[in-house]
Design an enzyme around this catalytic site. Structure first.
Site, PDB file in Angstrom:
ATOM      1  N   GLY A  74       0.787  -1.233   0.000  1.00  0.00           N
ATOM      2  CA  GLY A  74       0.000   0.000   0.000  1.00  0.00           C
ATOM      3  C   GLY A  74       0.818   1.281   0.000  1.00  0.00           C
ATOM      4  O   GLY A  74       0.293   2.342   0.345  1.00  0.00           O
ATOM      5  N   SER A  75       2.061   1.221  -0.443  1.00  0.00           N
ATOM      6  CA  SER A  75       2.846   2.468  -0.453  1.00  0.00           C
ATOM      7  C   SER A  75       2.284   3.457  -1.475  1.00  0.00           C
ATOM      8  O   SER A  75       2.346   4.671  -1.262  1.00  0.00           O
ATOM      9  CB  SER A  75       4.325   2.189  -0.707  1.00  0.00           C
ATOM     10  OG  SER A  75       4.530   1.704  -2.010  1.00  0.00           O
ATOM     11  N   ASN A  76       1.725   2.967  -2.566  1.00  0.00           N
ATOM     12  CA  ASN A  76       1.103   3.893  -3.524  1.00  0.00           C
ATOM     13  C   ASN A  76      -0.204   4.462  -2.979  1.00  0.00           C
ATOM     14  O   ASN A  76      -0.520   5.627  -3.205  1.00  0.00           O
ATOM     15  CB  ASN A  76       0.885   3.207  -4.878  1.00  0.00           C
ATOM     16  CG  ASN A  76       2.166   3.178  -5.685  1.00  0.00           C
ATOM     17  OD1 ASN A  76       2.583   4.192  -6.226  1.00  0.00           O
ATOM     18  ND2 ASN A  76       2.817   2.017  -5.721  1.00  0.00           N
ATOM     19  N   MET A 118      -3.610  -6.684  -7.569  1.00  0.00           N
ATOM     20  CA  MET A 118      -2.986  -7.746  -8.348  1.00  0.00           C
ATOM     21  C   MET A 118      -3.991  -8.746  -8.920  1.00  0.00           C
ATOM     22  O   MET A 118      -3.685  -9.926  -9.066  1.00  0.00           O
ATOM     23  CB  MET A 118      -1.916  -8.452  -7.507  1.00  0.00           C
ATOM     24  CG  MET A 118      -0.850  -7.492  -6.987  1.00  0.00           C
ATOM     25  SD  MET A 118      -0.170  -6.362  -8.238  1.00  0.00           S
ATOM     26  CE  MET A 118       1.290  -7.255  -8.720  1.00  0.00           C
ATOM     27  N   ARG A 119      -5.193  -8.275  -9.227  1.00  0.00           N
ATOM     28  CA  ARG A 119      -6.179  -9.144  -9.883  1.00  0.00           C
ATOM     29  C   ARG A 119      -6.667  -8.496 -11.167  1.00  0.00           C
ATOM     30  O   ARG A 119      -6.848  -7.278 -11.214  1.00  0.00           O
ATOM     31  CB  ARG A 119      -7.398  -9.366  -8.984  1.00  0.00           C
ATOM     32  CG  ARG A 119      -7.143 -10.332  -7.866  1.00  0.00           C
ATOM     33  CD  ARG A 119      -8.335 -10.364  -6.935  1.00  0.00           C
ATOM     34  NE  ARG A 119      -7.972 -11.054  -5.727  1.00  0.00           N
ATOM     35  CZ  ARG A 119      -8.188 -12.347  -5.493  1.00  0.00           C
ATOM     36  NH1 ARG A 119      -8.832 -13.078  -6.373  1.00  0.00           N
ATOM     37  NH2 ARG A 119      -7.793 -12.898  -4.370  1.00  0.00           N
ATOM     38  N   ASN A 124      -4.370   2.911 -13.487  1.00  0.00           N
ATOM     39  CA  ASN A 124      -3.471   1.942 -12.839  1.00  0.00           C
ATOM     40  C   ASN A 124      -2.055   2.507 -12.855  1.00  0.00           C
ATOM     41  O   ASN A 124      -1.694   3.275 -13.752  1.00  0.00           O
ATOM     42  CB  ASN A 124      -3.495   0.618 -13.621  1.00  0.00           C
ATOM     43  CG  ASN A 124      -2.610  -0.445 -12.996  1.00  0.00           C
ATOM     44  OD1 ASN A 124      -2.567  -0.594 -11.759  1.00  0.00           O
ATOM     45  ND2 ASN A 124      -1.894  -1.197 -13.814  1.00  0.00           N
ATOM     46  N   HIS A 130       1.953   1.111 -12.889  1.00  0.00           N
ATOM     47  CA  HIS A 130       2.719  -0.114 -13.134  1.00  0.00           C
ATOM     48  C   HIS A 130       4.209   0.235 -13.124  1.00  0.00           C
ATOM     49  O   HIS A 130       4.614   1.245 -13.706  1.00  0.00           O
ATOM     50  CB  HIS A 130       2.325  -0.731 -14.479  1.00  0.00           C
ATOM     51  CG  HIS A 130       3.012  -2.033 -14.746  1.00  0.00           C
ATOM     52  ND1 HIS A 130       2.626  -3.216 -14.132  1.00  0.00           N
ATOM     53  CD2 HIS A 130       4.087  -2.339 -15.521  1.00  0.00           C
ATOM     54  CE1 HIS A 130       3.429  -4.187 -14.535  1.00  0.00           C
ATOM     55  NE2 HIS A 130       4.325  -3.685 -15.374  1.00  0.00           N
TER      56      HIS A 130
HETATM   57  C1  GAR Z   1       3.706  -1.153  -7.197  1.00  0.00           C
HETATM   58  O1  GAR Z   1       5.049  -1.155  -7.643  1.00  0.00           O
HETATM   59  C2  GAR Z   1       2.750  -1.143  -8.361  1.00  0.00           C
HETATM   60  O2  GAR Z   1       3.196  -0.399  -9.446  1.00  0.00           O
HETATM   61  C3  GAR Z   1       2.713  -2.615  -8.707  1.00  0.00           C
HETATM   62  O3  GAR Z   1       2.641  -3.243  -7.454  1.00  0.00           O
HETATM   63  C4  GAR Z   1       3.378  -2.476  -6.513  1.00  0.00           C
HETATM   64  C5  GAR Z   1       2.508  -2.278  -5.286  1.00  0.00           C
HETATM   65  O4  GAR Z   1       3.211  -1.639  -4.257  1.00  0.00           O
HETATM   66  N1  GAR Z   1       1.595  -2.907  -9.553  1.00  0.00           N
HETATM   67  C6  GAR Z   1       1.659  -3.777 -10.551  1.00  0.00           C
HETATM   68  O5  GAR Z   1       2.642  -4.462 -10.784  1.00  0.00           O
HETATM   69  C7  GAR Z   1       0.388  -3.870 -11.390  1.00  0.00           C
HETATM   70  N2  GAR Z   1       0.594  -4.697 -12.509  1.00  0.00           N
HETATM   71  P1  GAR Z   1       2.413  -0.937  -3.079  1.00  0.00           P
HETATM   72  O6  GAR Z   1       1.402  -1.957  -2.544  1.00  0.00           O
HETATM   73  O7  GAR Z   1       3.449  -0.599  -2.063  1.00  0.00           O
HETATM   74  O8  GAR Z   1       1.718   0.273  -3.639  1.00  0.00           O
END
Ligand code: GAR
Length: 220
Positions: free
Chosen positions: A16-18, A94-95, A111, A113
């Site tokens: 959940g850092s984003n 991630m779904r 999204n 990525h």
């Molecule tokens: C992030 O790097 C995001 O870009 C990636 O998962 C990570 C989640 O980190 N998403 C994907 O790869 C989508 N295909 P977070 O939970 O710390 O935000």
């Protein structure tokens, strides 16, 4: 002027850092909208604690039998409709999603990525790029369509791979880039006019409509 600030939902699966970066921007009033709910597919995920600390409603609706897609999207859609959500932000969700959620939110779901798409879609994008030996990678914010990590690009940020850099170091720097890019891209998407020219998302004065004005008018 907007009839109201955009009502945003975040979908997240893990750390959940984003989500945190988006919530921090919303708290500083620089996101272009407010996060009204965070939906998570993994009970116990750290992002749930982050939402609680931020005072954002967090829910874990049912996901069904599959690991990599939502089997039943209806309860998720219902929660979004109940909260009058204008735009959905996927942040480490991630779904795969399908028509039940994608159709009503077409052009209203973003999204992030961790690669310069269309390179390295899918899982472990940072590891894929590092193992491939690229000199430049980065992160992408894009509109979501019914294909893996695909859709018109809203914003990208490049990260140069340093000589001899470890995967861990690259990962940290790409995450930093995401945390800066995603809130900036969301604000721009919500507050500047834009239009699609084929696959190209083009910003510019007089270029089209303001997304949340249109949606508020349609919903109201
Ligand atoms: C992030 O790097 C995001 O870009 C990636 O998962 C990570 C989640 O980190 N998403 C994907 O790869 C989508 N295909 P977070 O939970 O710390 O935000």
């Amino acid at each position: 002027m907007l009839a109201r600030p955009a009502r945003l939902a975040v979908f997240a699966s893990g750390n959940g850092s984003n989500f945190e970066a988006l919530a921090a921007a919303a708290a500083r009033d620089v996101l272009g909208g407010s996060i009204v709910v965070m939906l998570c597919d993994r009970p116990g995920a750290p992002v749930l604690d982050r939402a609680r600390r931020r005072g954002v409603e967090s829910l874990t609706p049912p996901v069904g039998r599959f690991r990599s897609r939502l089997e039943d999207e209806q309860p998720w859609l219902h929660l979004l409709r109940e909260r009058e959500v204008d735009v959905v932000l996927l942040a480490g969700f991630m779904r795969r999603l399908h028509a039940t959620l994608l159709a009503p939110f077409a052009g209203r779901m973003l999204n992030v990525h961790p690669s310069l798409l269309p390179a390295f879609p899918g899982l472990d994008a940072i590891g894929q790029a590092w193992r491939h030996g690229v000199g430049v990678t980065g992160c992408t914010v894009h509109l979501v369509e019914d294909a893996l990590d695909s859709g018109p690009i809203v914003a990208q940020s490049a990260v140069e791979v340093r000589a001899g850099e470890s995967r861990e170091s690259l990962e940290e720097r790409i995450h930093d880039a995401e945390h800066a890019l995603y809130p900036w891209a969301v604000r721009r998407f919500l507050t500047e006019p834009w239009r699609l020219e084929g696959r190209r998302l083009v910003f510019g004065e007089g270029a089209g409509f303001r997304l949340n004005e249109t949606e508020v008018a349609r919903d109201g």
